[in-house]
Design a protein around this motif. Structure first.
Motif, short mmCIF file in Angstrom:
data_model
loop_
_atom_site.label_atom_id
_atom_site.label_comp_id
_atom_site.label_asym_id
_atom_site.label_seq_id
_atom_site.Cartn_x
_atom_site.Cartn_y
_atom_site.Cartn_z
N GLN A 84 -13.02 6.17 -3.63
CA GLN A 84 -13.41 4.80 -3.97
C GLN A 84 -12.79 4.38 -5.30
OE1 GLN A 84 -15.26 2.54 -2.01
NE2 GLN A 84 -14.32 1.22 -3.53
N GLY A 85 -12.69 5.29 -6.24
CA GLY A 85 -12.05 4.99 -7.51
C GLY A 85 -10.60 4.59 -7.34
N GLU A 86 -9.90 5.25 -6.43
CA GLU A 86 -8.51 4.89 -6.15
C GLU A 86 -8.44 3.51 -5.50
OE1 GLU A 86 -4.32 5.10 -5.78
OE2 GLU A 86 -5.76 6.04 -7.12
N ILE A 87 -9.36 3.21 -4.63
CA ILE A 87 -9.40 1.88 -4.01
C ILE A 87 -9.63 0.82 -5.09
CG2 ILE A 87 -10.70 0.36 -2.46
CD1 ILE A 87 -11.25 2.93 -0.75
N ASP A 88 -10.61 1.04 -5.94
CA ASP A 88 -10.91 0.08 -7.01
C ASP A 88 -9.72 -0.12 -7.93
OD1 ASP A 88 -13.46 -0.04 -5.90
OD2 ASP A 88 -14.36 1.25 -7.45
N ARG A 89 -9.10 0.99 -8.34
CA ARG A 89 -7.94 0.93 -9.24
C ARG A 89 -6.80 0.17 -8.59
NH1 ARG A 89 -3.08 3.05 -10.17
NH2 ARG A 89 -3.05 4.12 -8.18
N SER A 90 -6.53 0.50 -7.35
CA SER A 90 -5.41 -0.13 -6.64
C SER A 90 -5.65 -1.62 -6.43
CB SER A 90 -5.21 0.56 -5.29
OG SER A 90 -4.90 1.92 -5.47
N CYS A 91 -6.87 -1.97 -6.05
CA CYS A 91 -7.17 -3.39 -5.82
C CYS A 91 -7.06 -4.19 -7.11
CB CYS A 91 -8.53 -3.54 -5.16
SG CYS A 91 -8.53 -3.02 -3.42
N LYS A 92 -7.43 -3.61 -8.23
CA LYS A 92 -7.27 -4.31 -9.51
C LYS A 92 -5.79 -4.57 -9.79
CE LYS A 92 -11.47 -2.76 -11.72
NZ LYS A 92 -12.10 -1.84 -12.64
N LEU A 93 -4.93 -3.60 -9.45
CA LEU A 93 -3.49 -3.80 -9.62
C LEU A 93 -2.99 -4.92 -8.71
CD1 LEU A 93 -2.22 -0.10 -9.74
CD2 LEU A 93 -2.30 -1.72 -11.63
N TRP A 94 -3.43 -4.90 -7.46
CA TRP A 94 -3.02 -5.95 -6.52
C TRP A 94 -3.49 -7.32 -6.98
CZ3 TRP A 94 0.46 -5.65 -2.81
CH2 TRP A 94 0.75 -4.42 -2.23
N GLU A 95 -4.73 -7.40 -7.45
CA GLU A 95 -5.27 -8.68 -7.90
C GLU A 95 -4.51 -9.19 -9.12
OE1 GLU A 95 -9.42 -7.85 -8.44
OE2 GLU A 95 -9.75 -7.67 -6.28
N ARG A 96 -4.13 -8.28 -10.00
CA ARG A 96 -3.37 -8.66 -11.20
C ARG A 96 -2.00 -9.21 -10.80
NH1 ARG A 96 -1.06 -3.84 -14.24
NH2 ARG A 96 0.45 -4.17 -12.62
N ASP A 97 -1.38 -8.57 -9.80
CA ASP A 97 -0.03 -8.96 -9.40
C ASP A 97 -0.01 -10.04 -8.32
OD1 ASP A 97 0.89 -7.10 -11.20
OD2 ASP A 97 1.18 -5.53 -9.71
N GLY A 98 -1.19 -10.39 -7.79
CA GLY A 98 -1.28 -11.44 -6.79
C GLY A 98 -1.25 -10.92 -5.37
N ASP A 99 -1.85 -11.67 -4.47
CA ASP A 99 -1.87 -11.42 -3.05
C ASP A 99 -2.33 -10.01 -2.66
OD1 ASP A 99 -1.65 -12.30 -0.47
OD2 ASP A 99 0.42 -11.63 -0.27
N PRO A 100 -3.60 -9.67 -2.97
CA PRO A 100 -4.11 -8.35 -2.59
C PRO A 100 -4.22 -8.22 -1.07
CG PRO A 100 -5.86 -9.69 -3.51
CD PRO A 100 -4.59 -10.47 -3.66
N PRO A 101 -4.06 -7.02 -0.53
CA PRO A 101 -4.20 -6.82 0.92
C PRO A 101 -5.64 -7.08 1.37
CG PRO A 101 -3.84 -4.72 -0.19
CD PRO A 101 -3.74 -5.79 -1.22
N ALA A 102 -5.81 -7.30 2.65
CA ALA A 102 -7.13 -7.61 3.22
C ALA A 102 -8.12 -6.50 2.92
CB ALA A 102 -7.01 -7.83 4.72
N ALA A 103 -7.67 -5.26 2.82
CA ALA A 103 -8.56 -4.12 2.55
C ALA A 103 -9.19 -4.20 1.17
CB ALA A 103 -7.81 -2.80 2.73
N CYS A 104 -8.65 -5.05 0.29
CA CYS A 104 -9.23 -5.22 -1.04
C CYS A 104 -10.32 -6.28 -1.04
CB CYS A 104 -8.16 -5.62 -2.05
SG CYS A 104 -7.11 -4.28 -2.56
N LYS A 105 -10.39 -7.04 0.00
CA LYS A 105 -11.37 -8.12 0.06
C LYS A 105 -12.65 -7.61 0.72
CE LYS A 105 -7.59 -11.30 0.13
NZ LYS A 105 -6.53 -11.73 0.96
N PRO A 106 -13.80 -7.97 0.16
CA PRO A 106 -15.07 -7.49 0.72
C PRO A 106 -15.33 -8.00 2.13
CG PRO A 106 -15.45 -8.93 -1.18
CD PRO A 106 -13.98 -8.82 -0.98
#
Length: 72
Positions: free
Chosen positions: A50-72
């Motif tokens: 879960q920590g890797e998911i959280d970390r990765s999604c923060k990177l995606w959100e920072r860079d724009g257009d996060p994948p659907a798996a980052c959205k609740p």
């Protein structure tokens, strides 16, 4: 000497939440992680995955257009 309980953080995710739920968590981790060797493995603790998911999604959100798996 009595058996010592294993800390929750060291219990494999597969054992902690079951095979099906851990497989879904691992799949989500694989979908979002940009790491070349991410900890997306059901043998790892769930909090690590879960920590890797959280970390990765923060990177995606920072860079724009996060994948659907980052959205609740």
């Amino acid at each position: 000497m009595p058996a010592q309980p294993v800390p929750v953080s060291e219990v494999p995710c597969r054992e902690a939440i079951g095979a099906a739920a851990s497989a879904r968590l691992v799949e989500r981790c694989i979908q979002v992680s940009p790491a070349t060797r991410p900890p997306c493995n059901a043998a790892n603790p769930c909090d690590l995955i879960q920590g890797e998911i959280d970390r990765s999604c923060k990177l995606w959100e920072r860079d724009g257009d996060p994948p659907a798996a980052c959205k609740p």
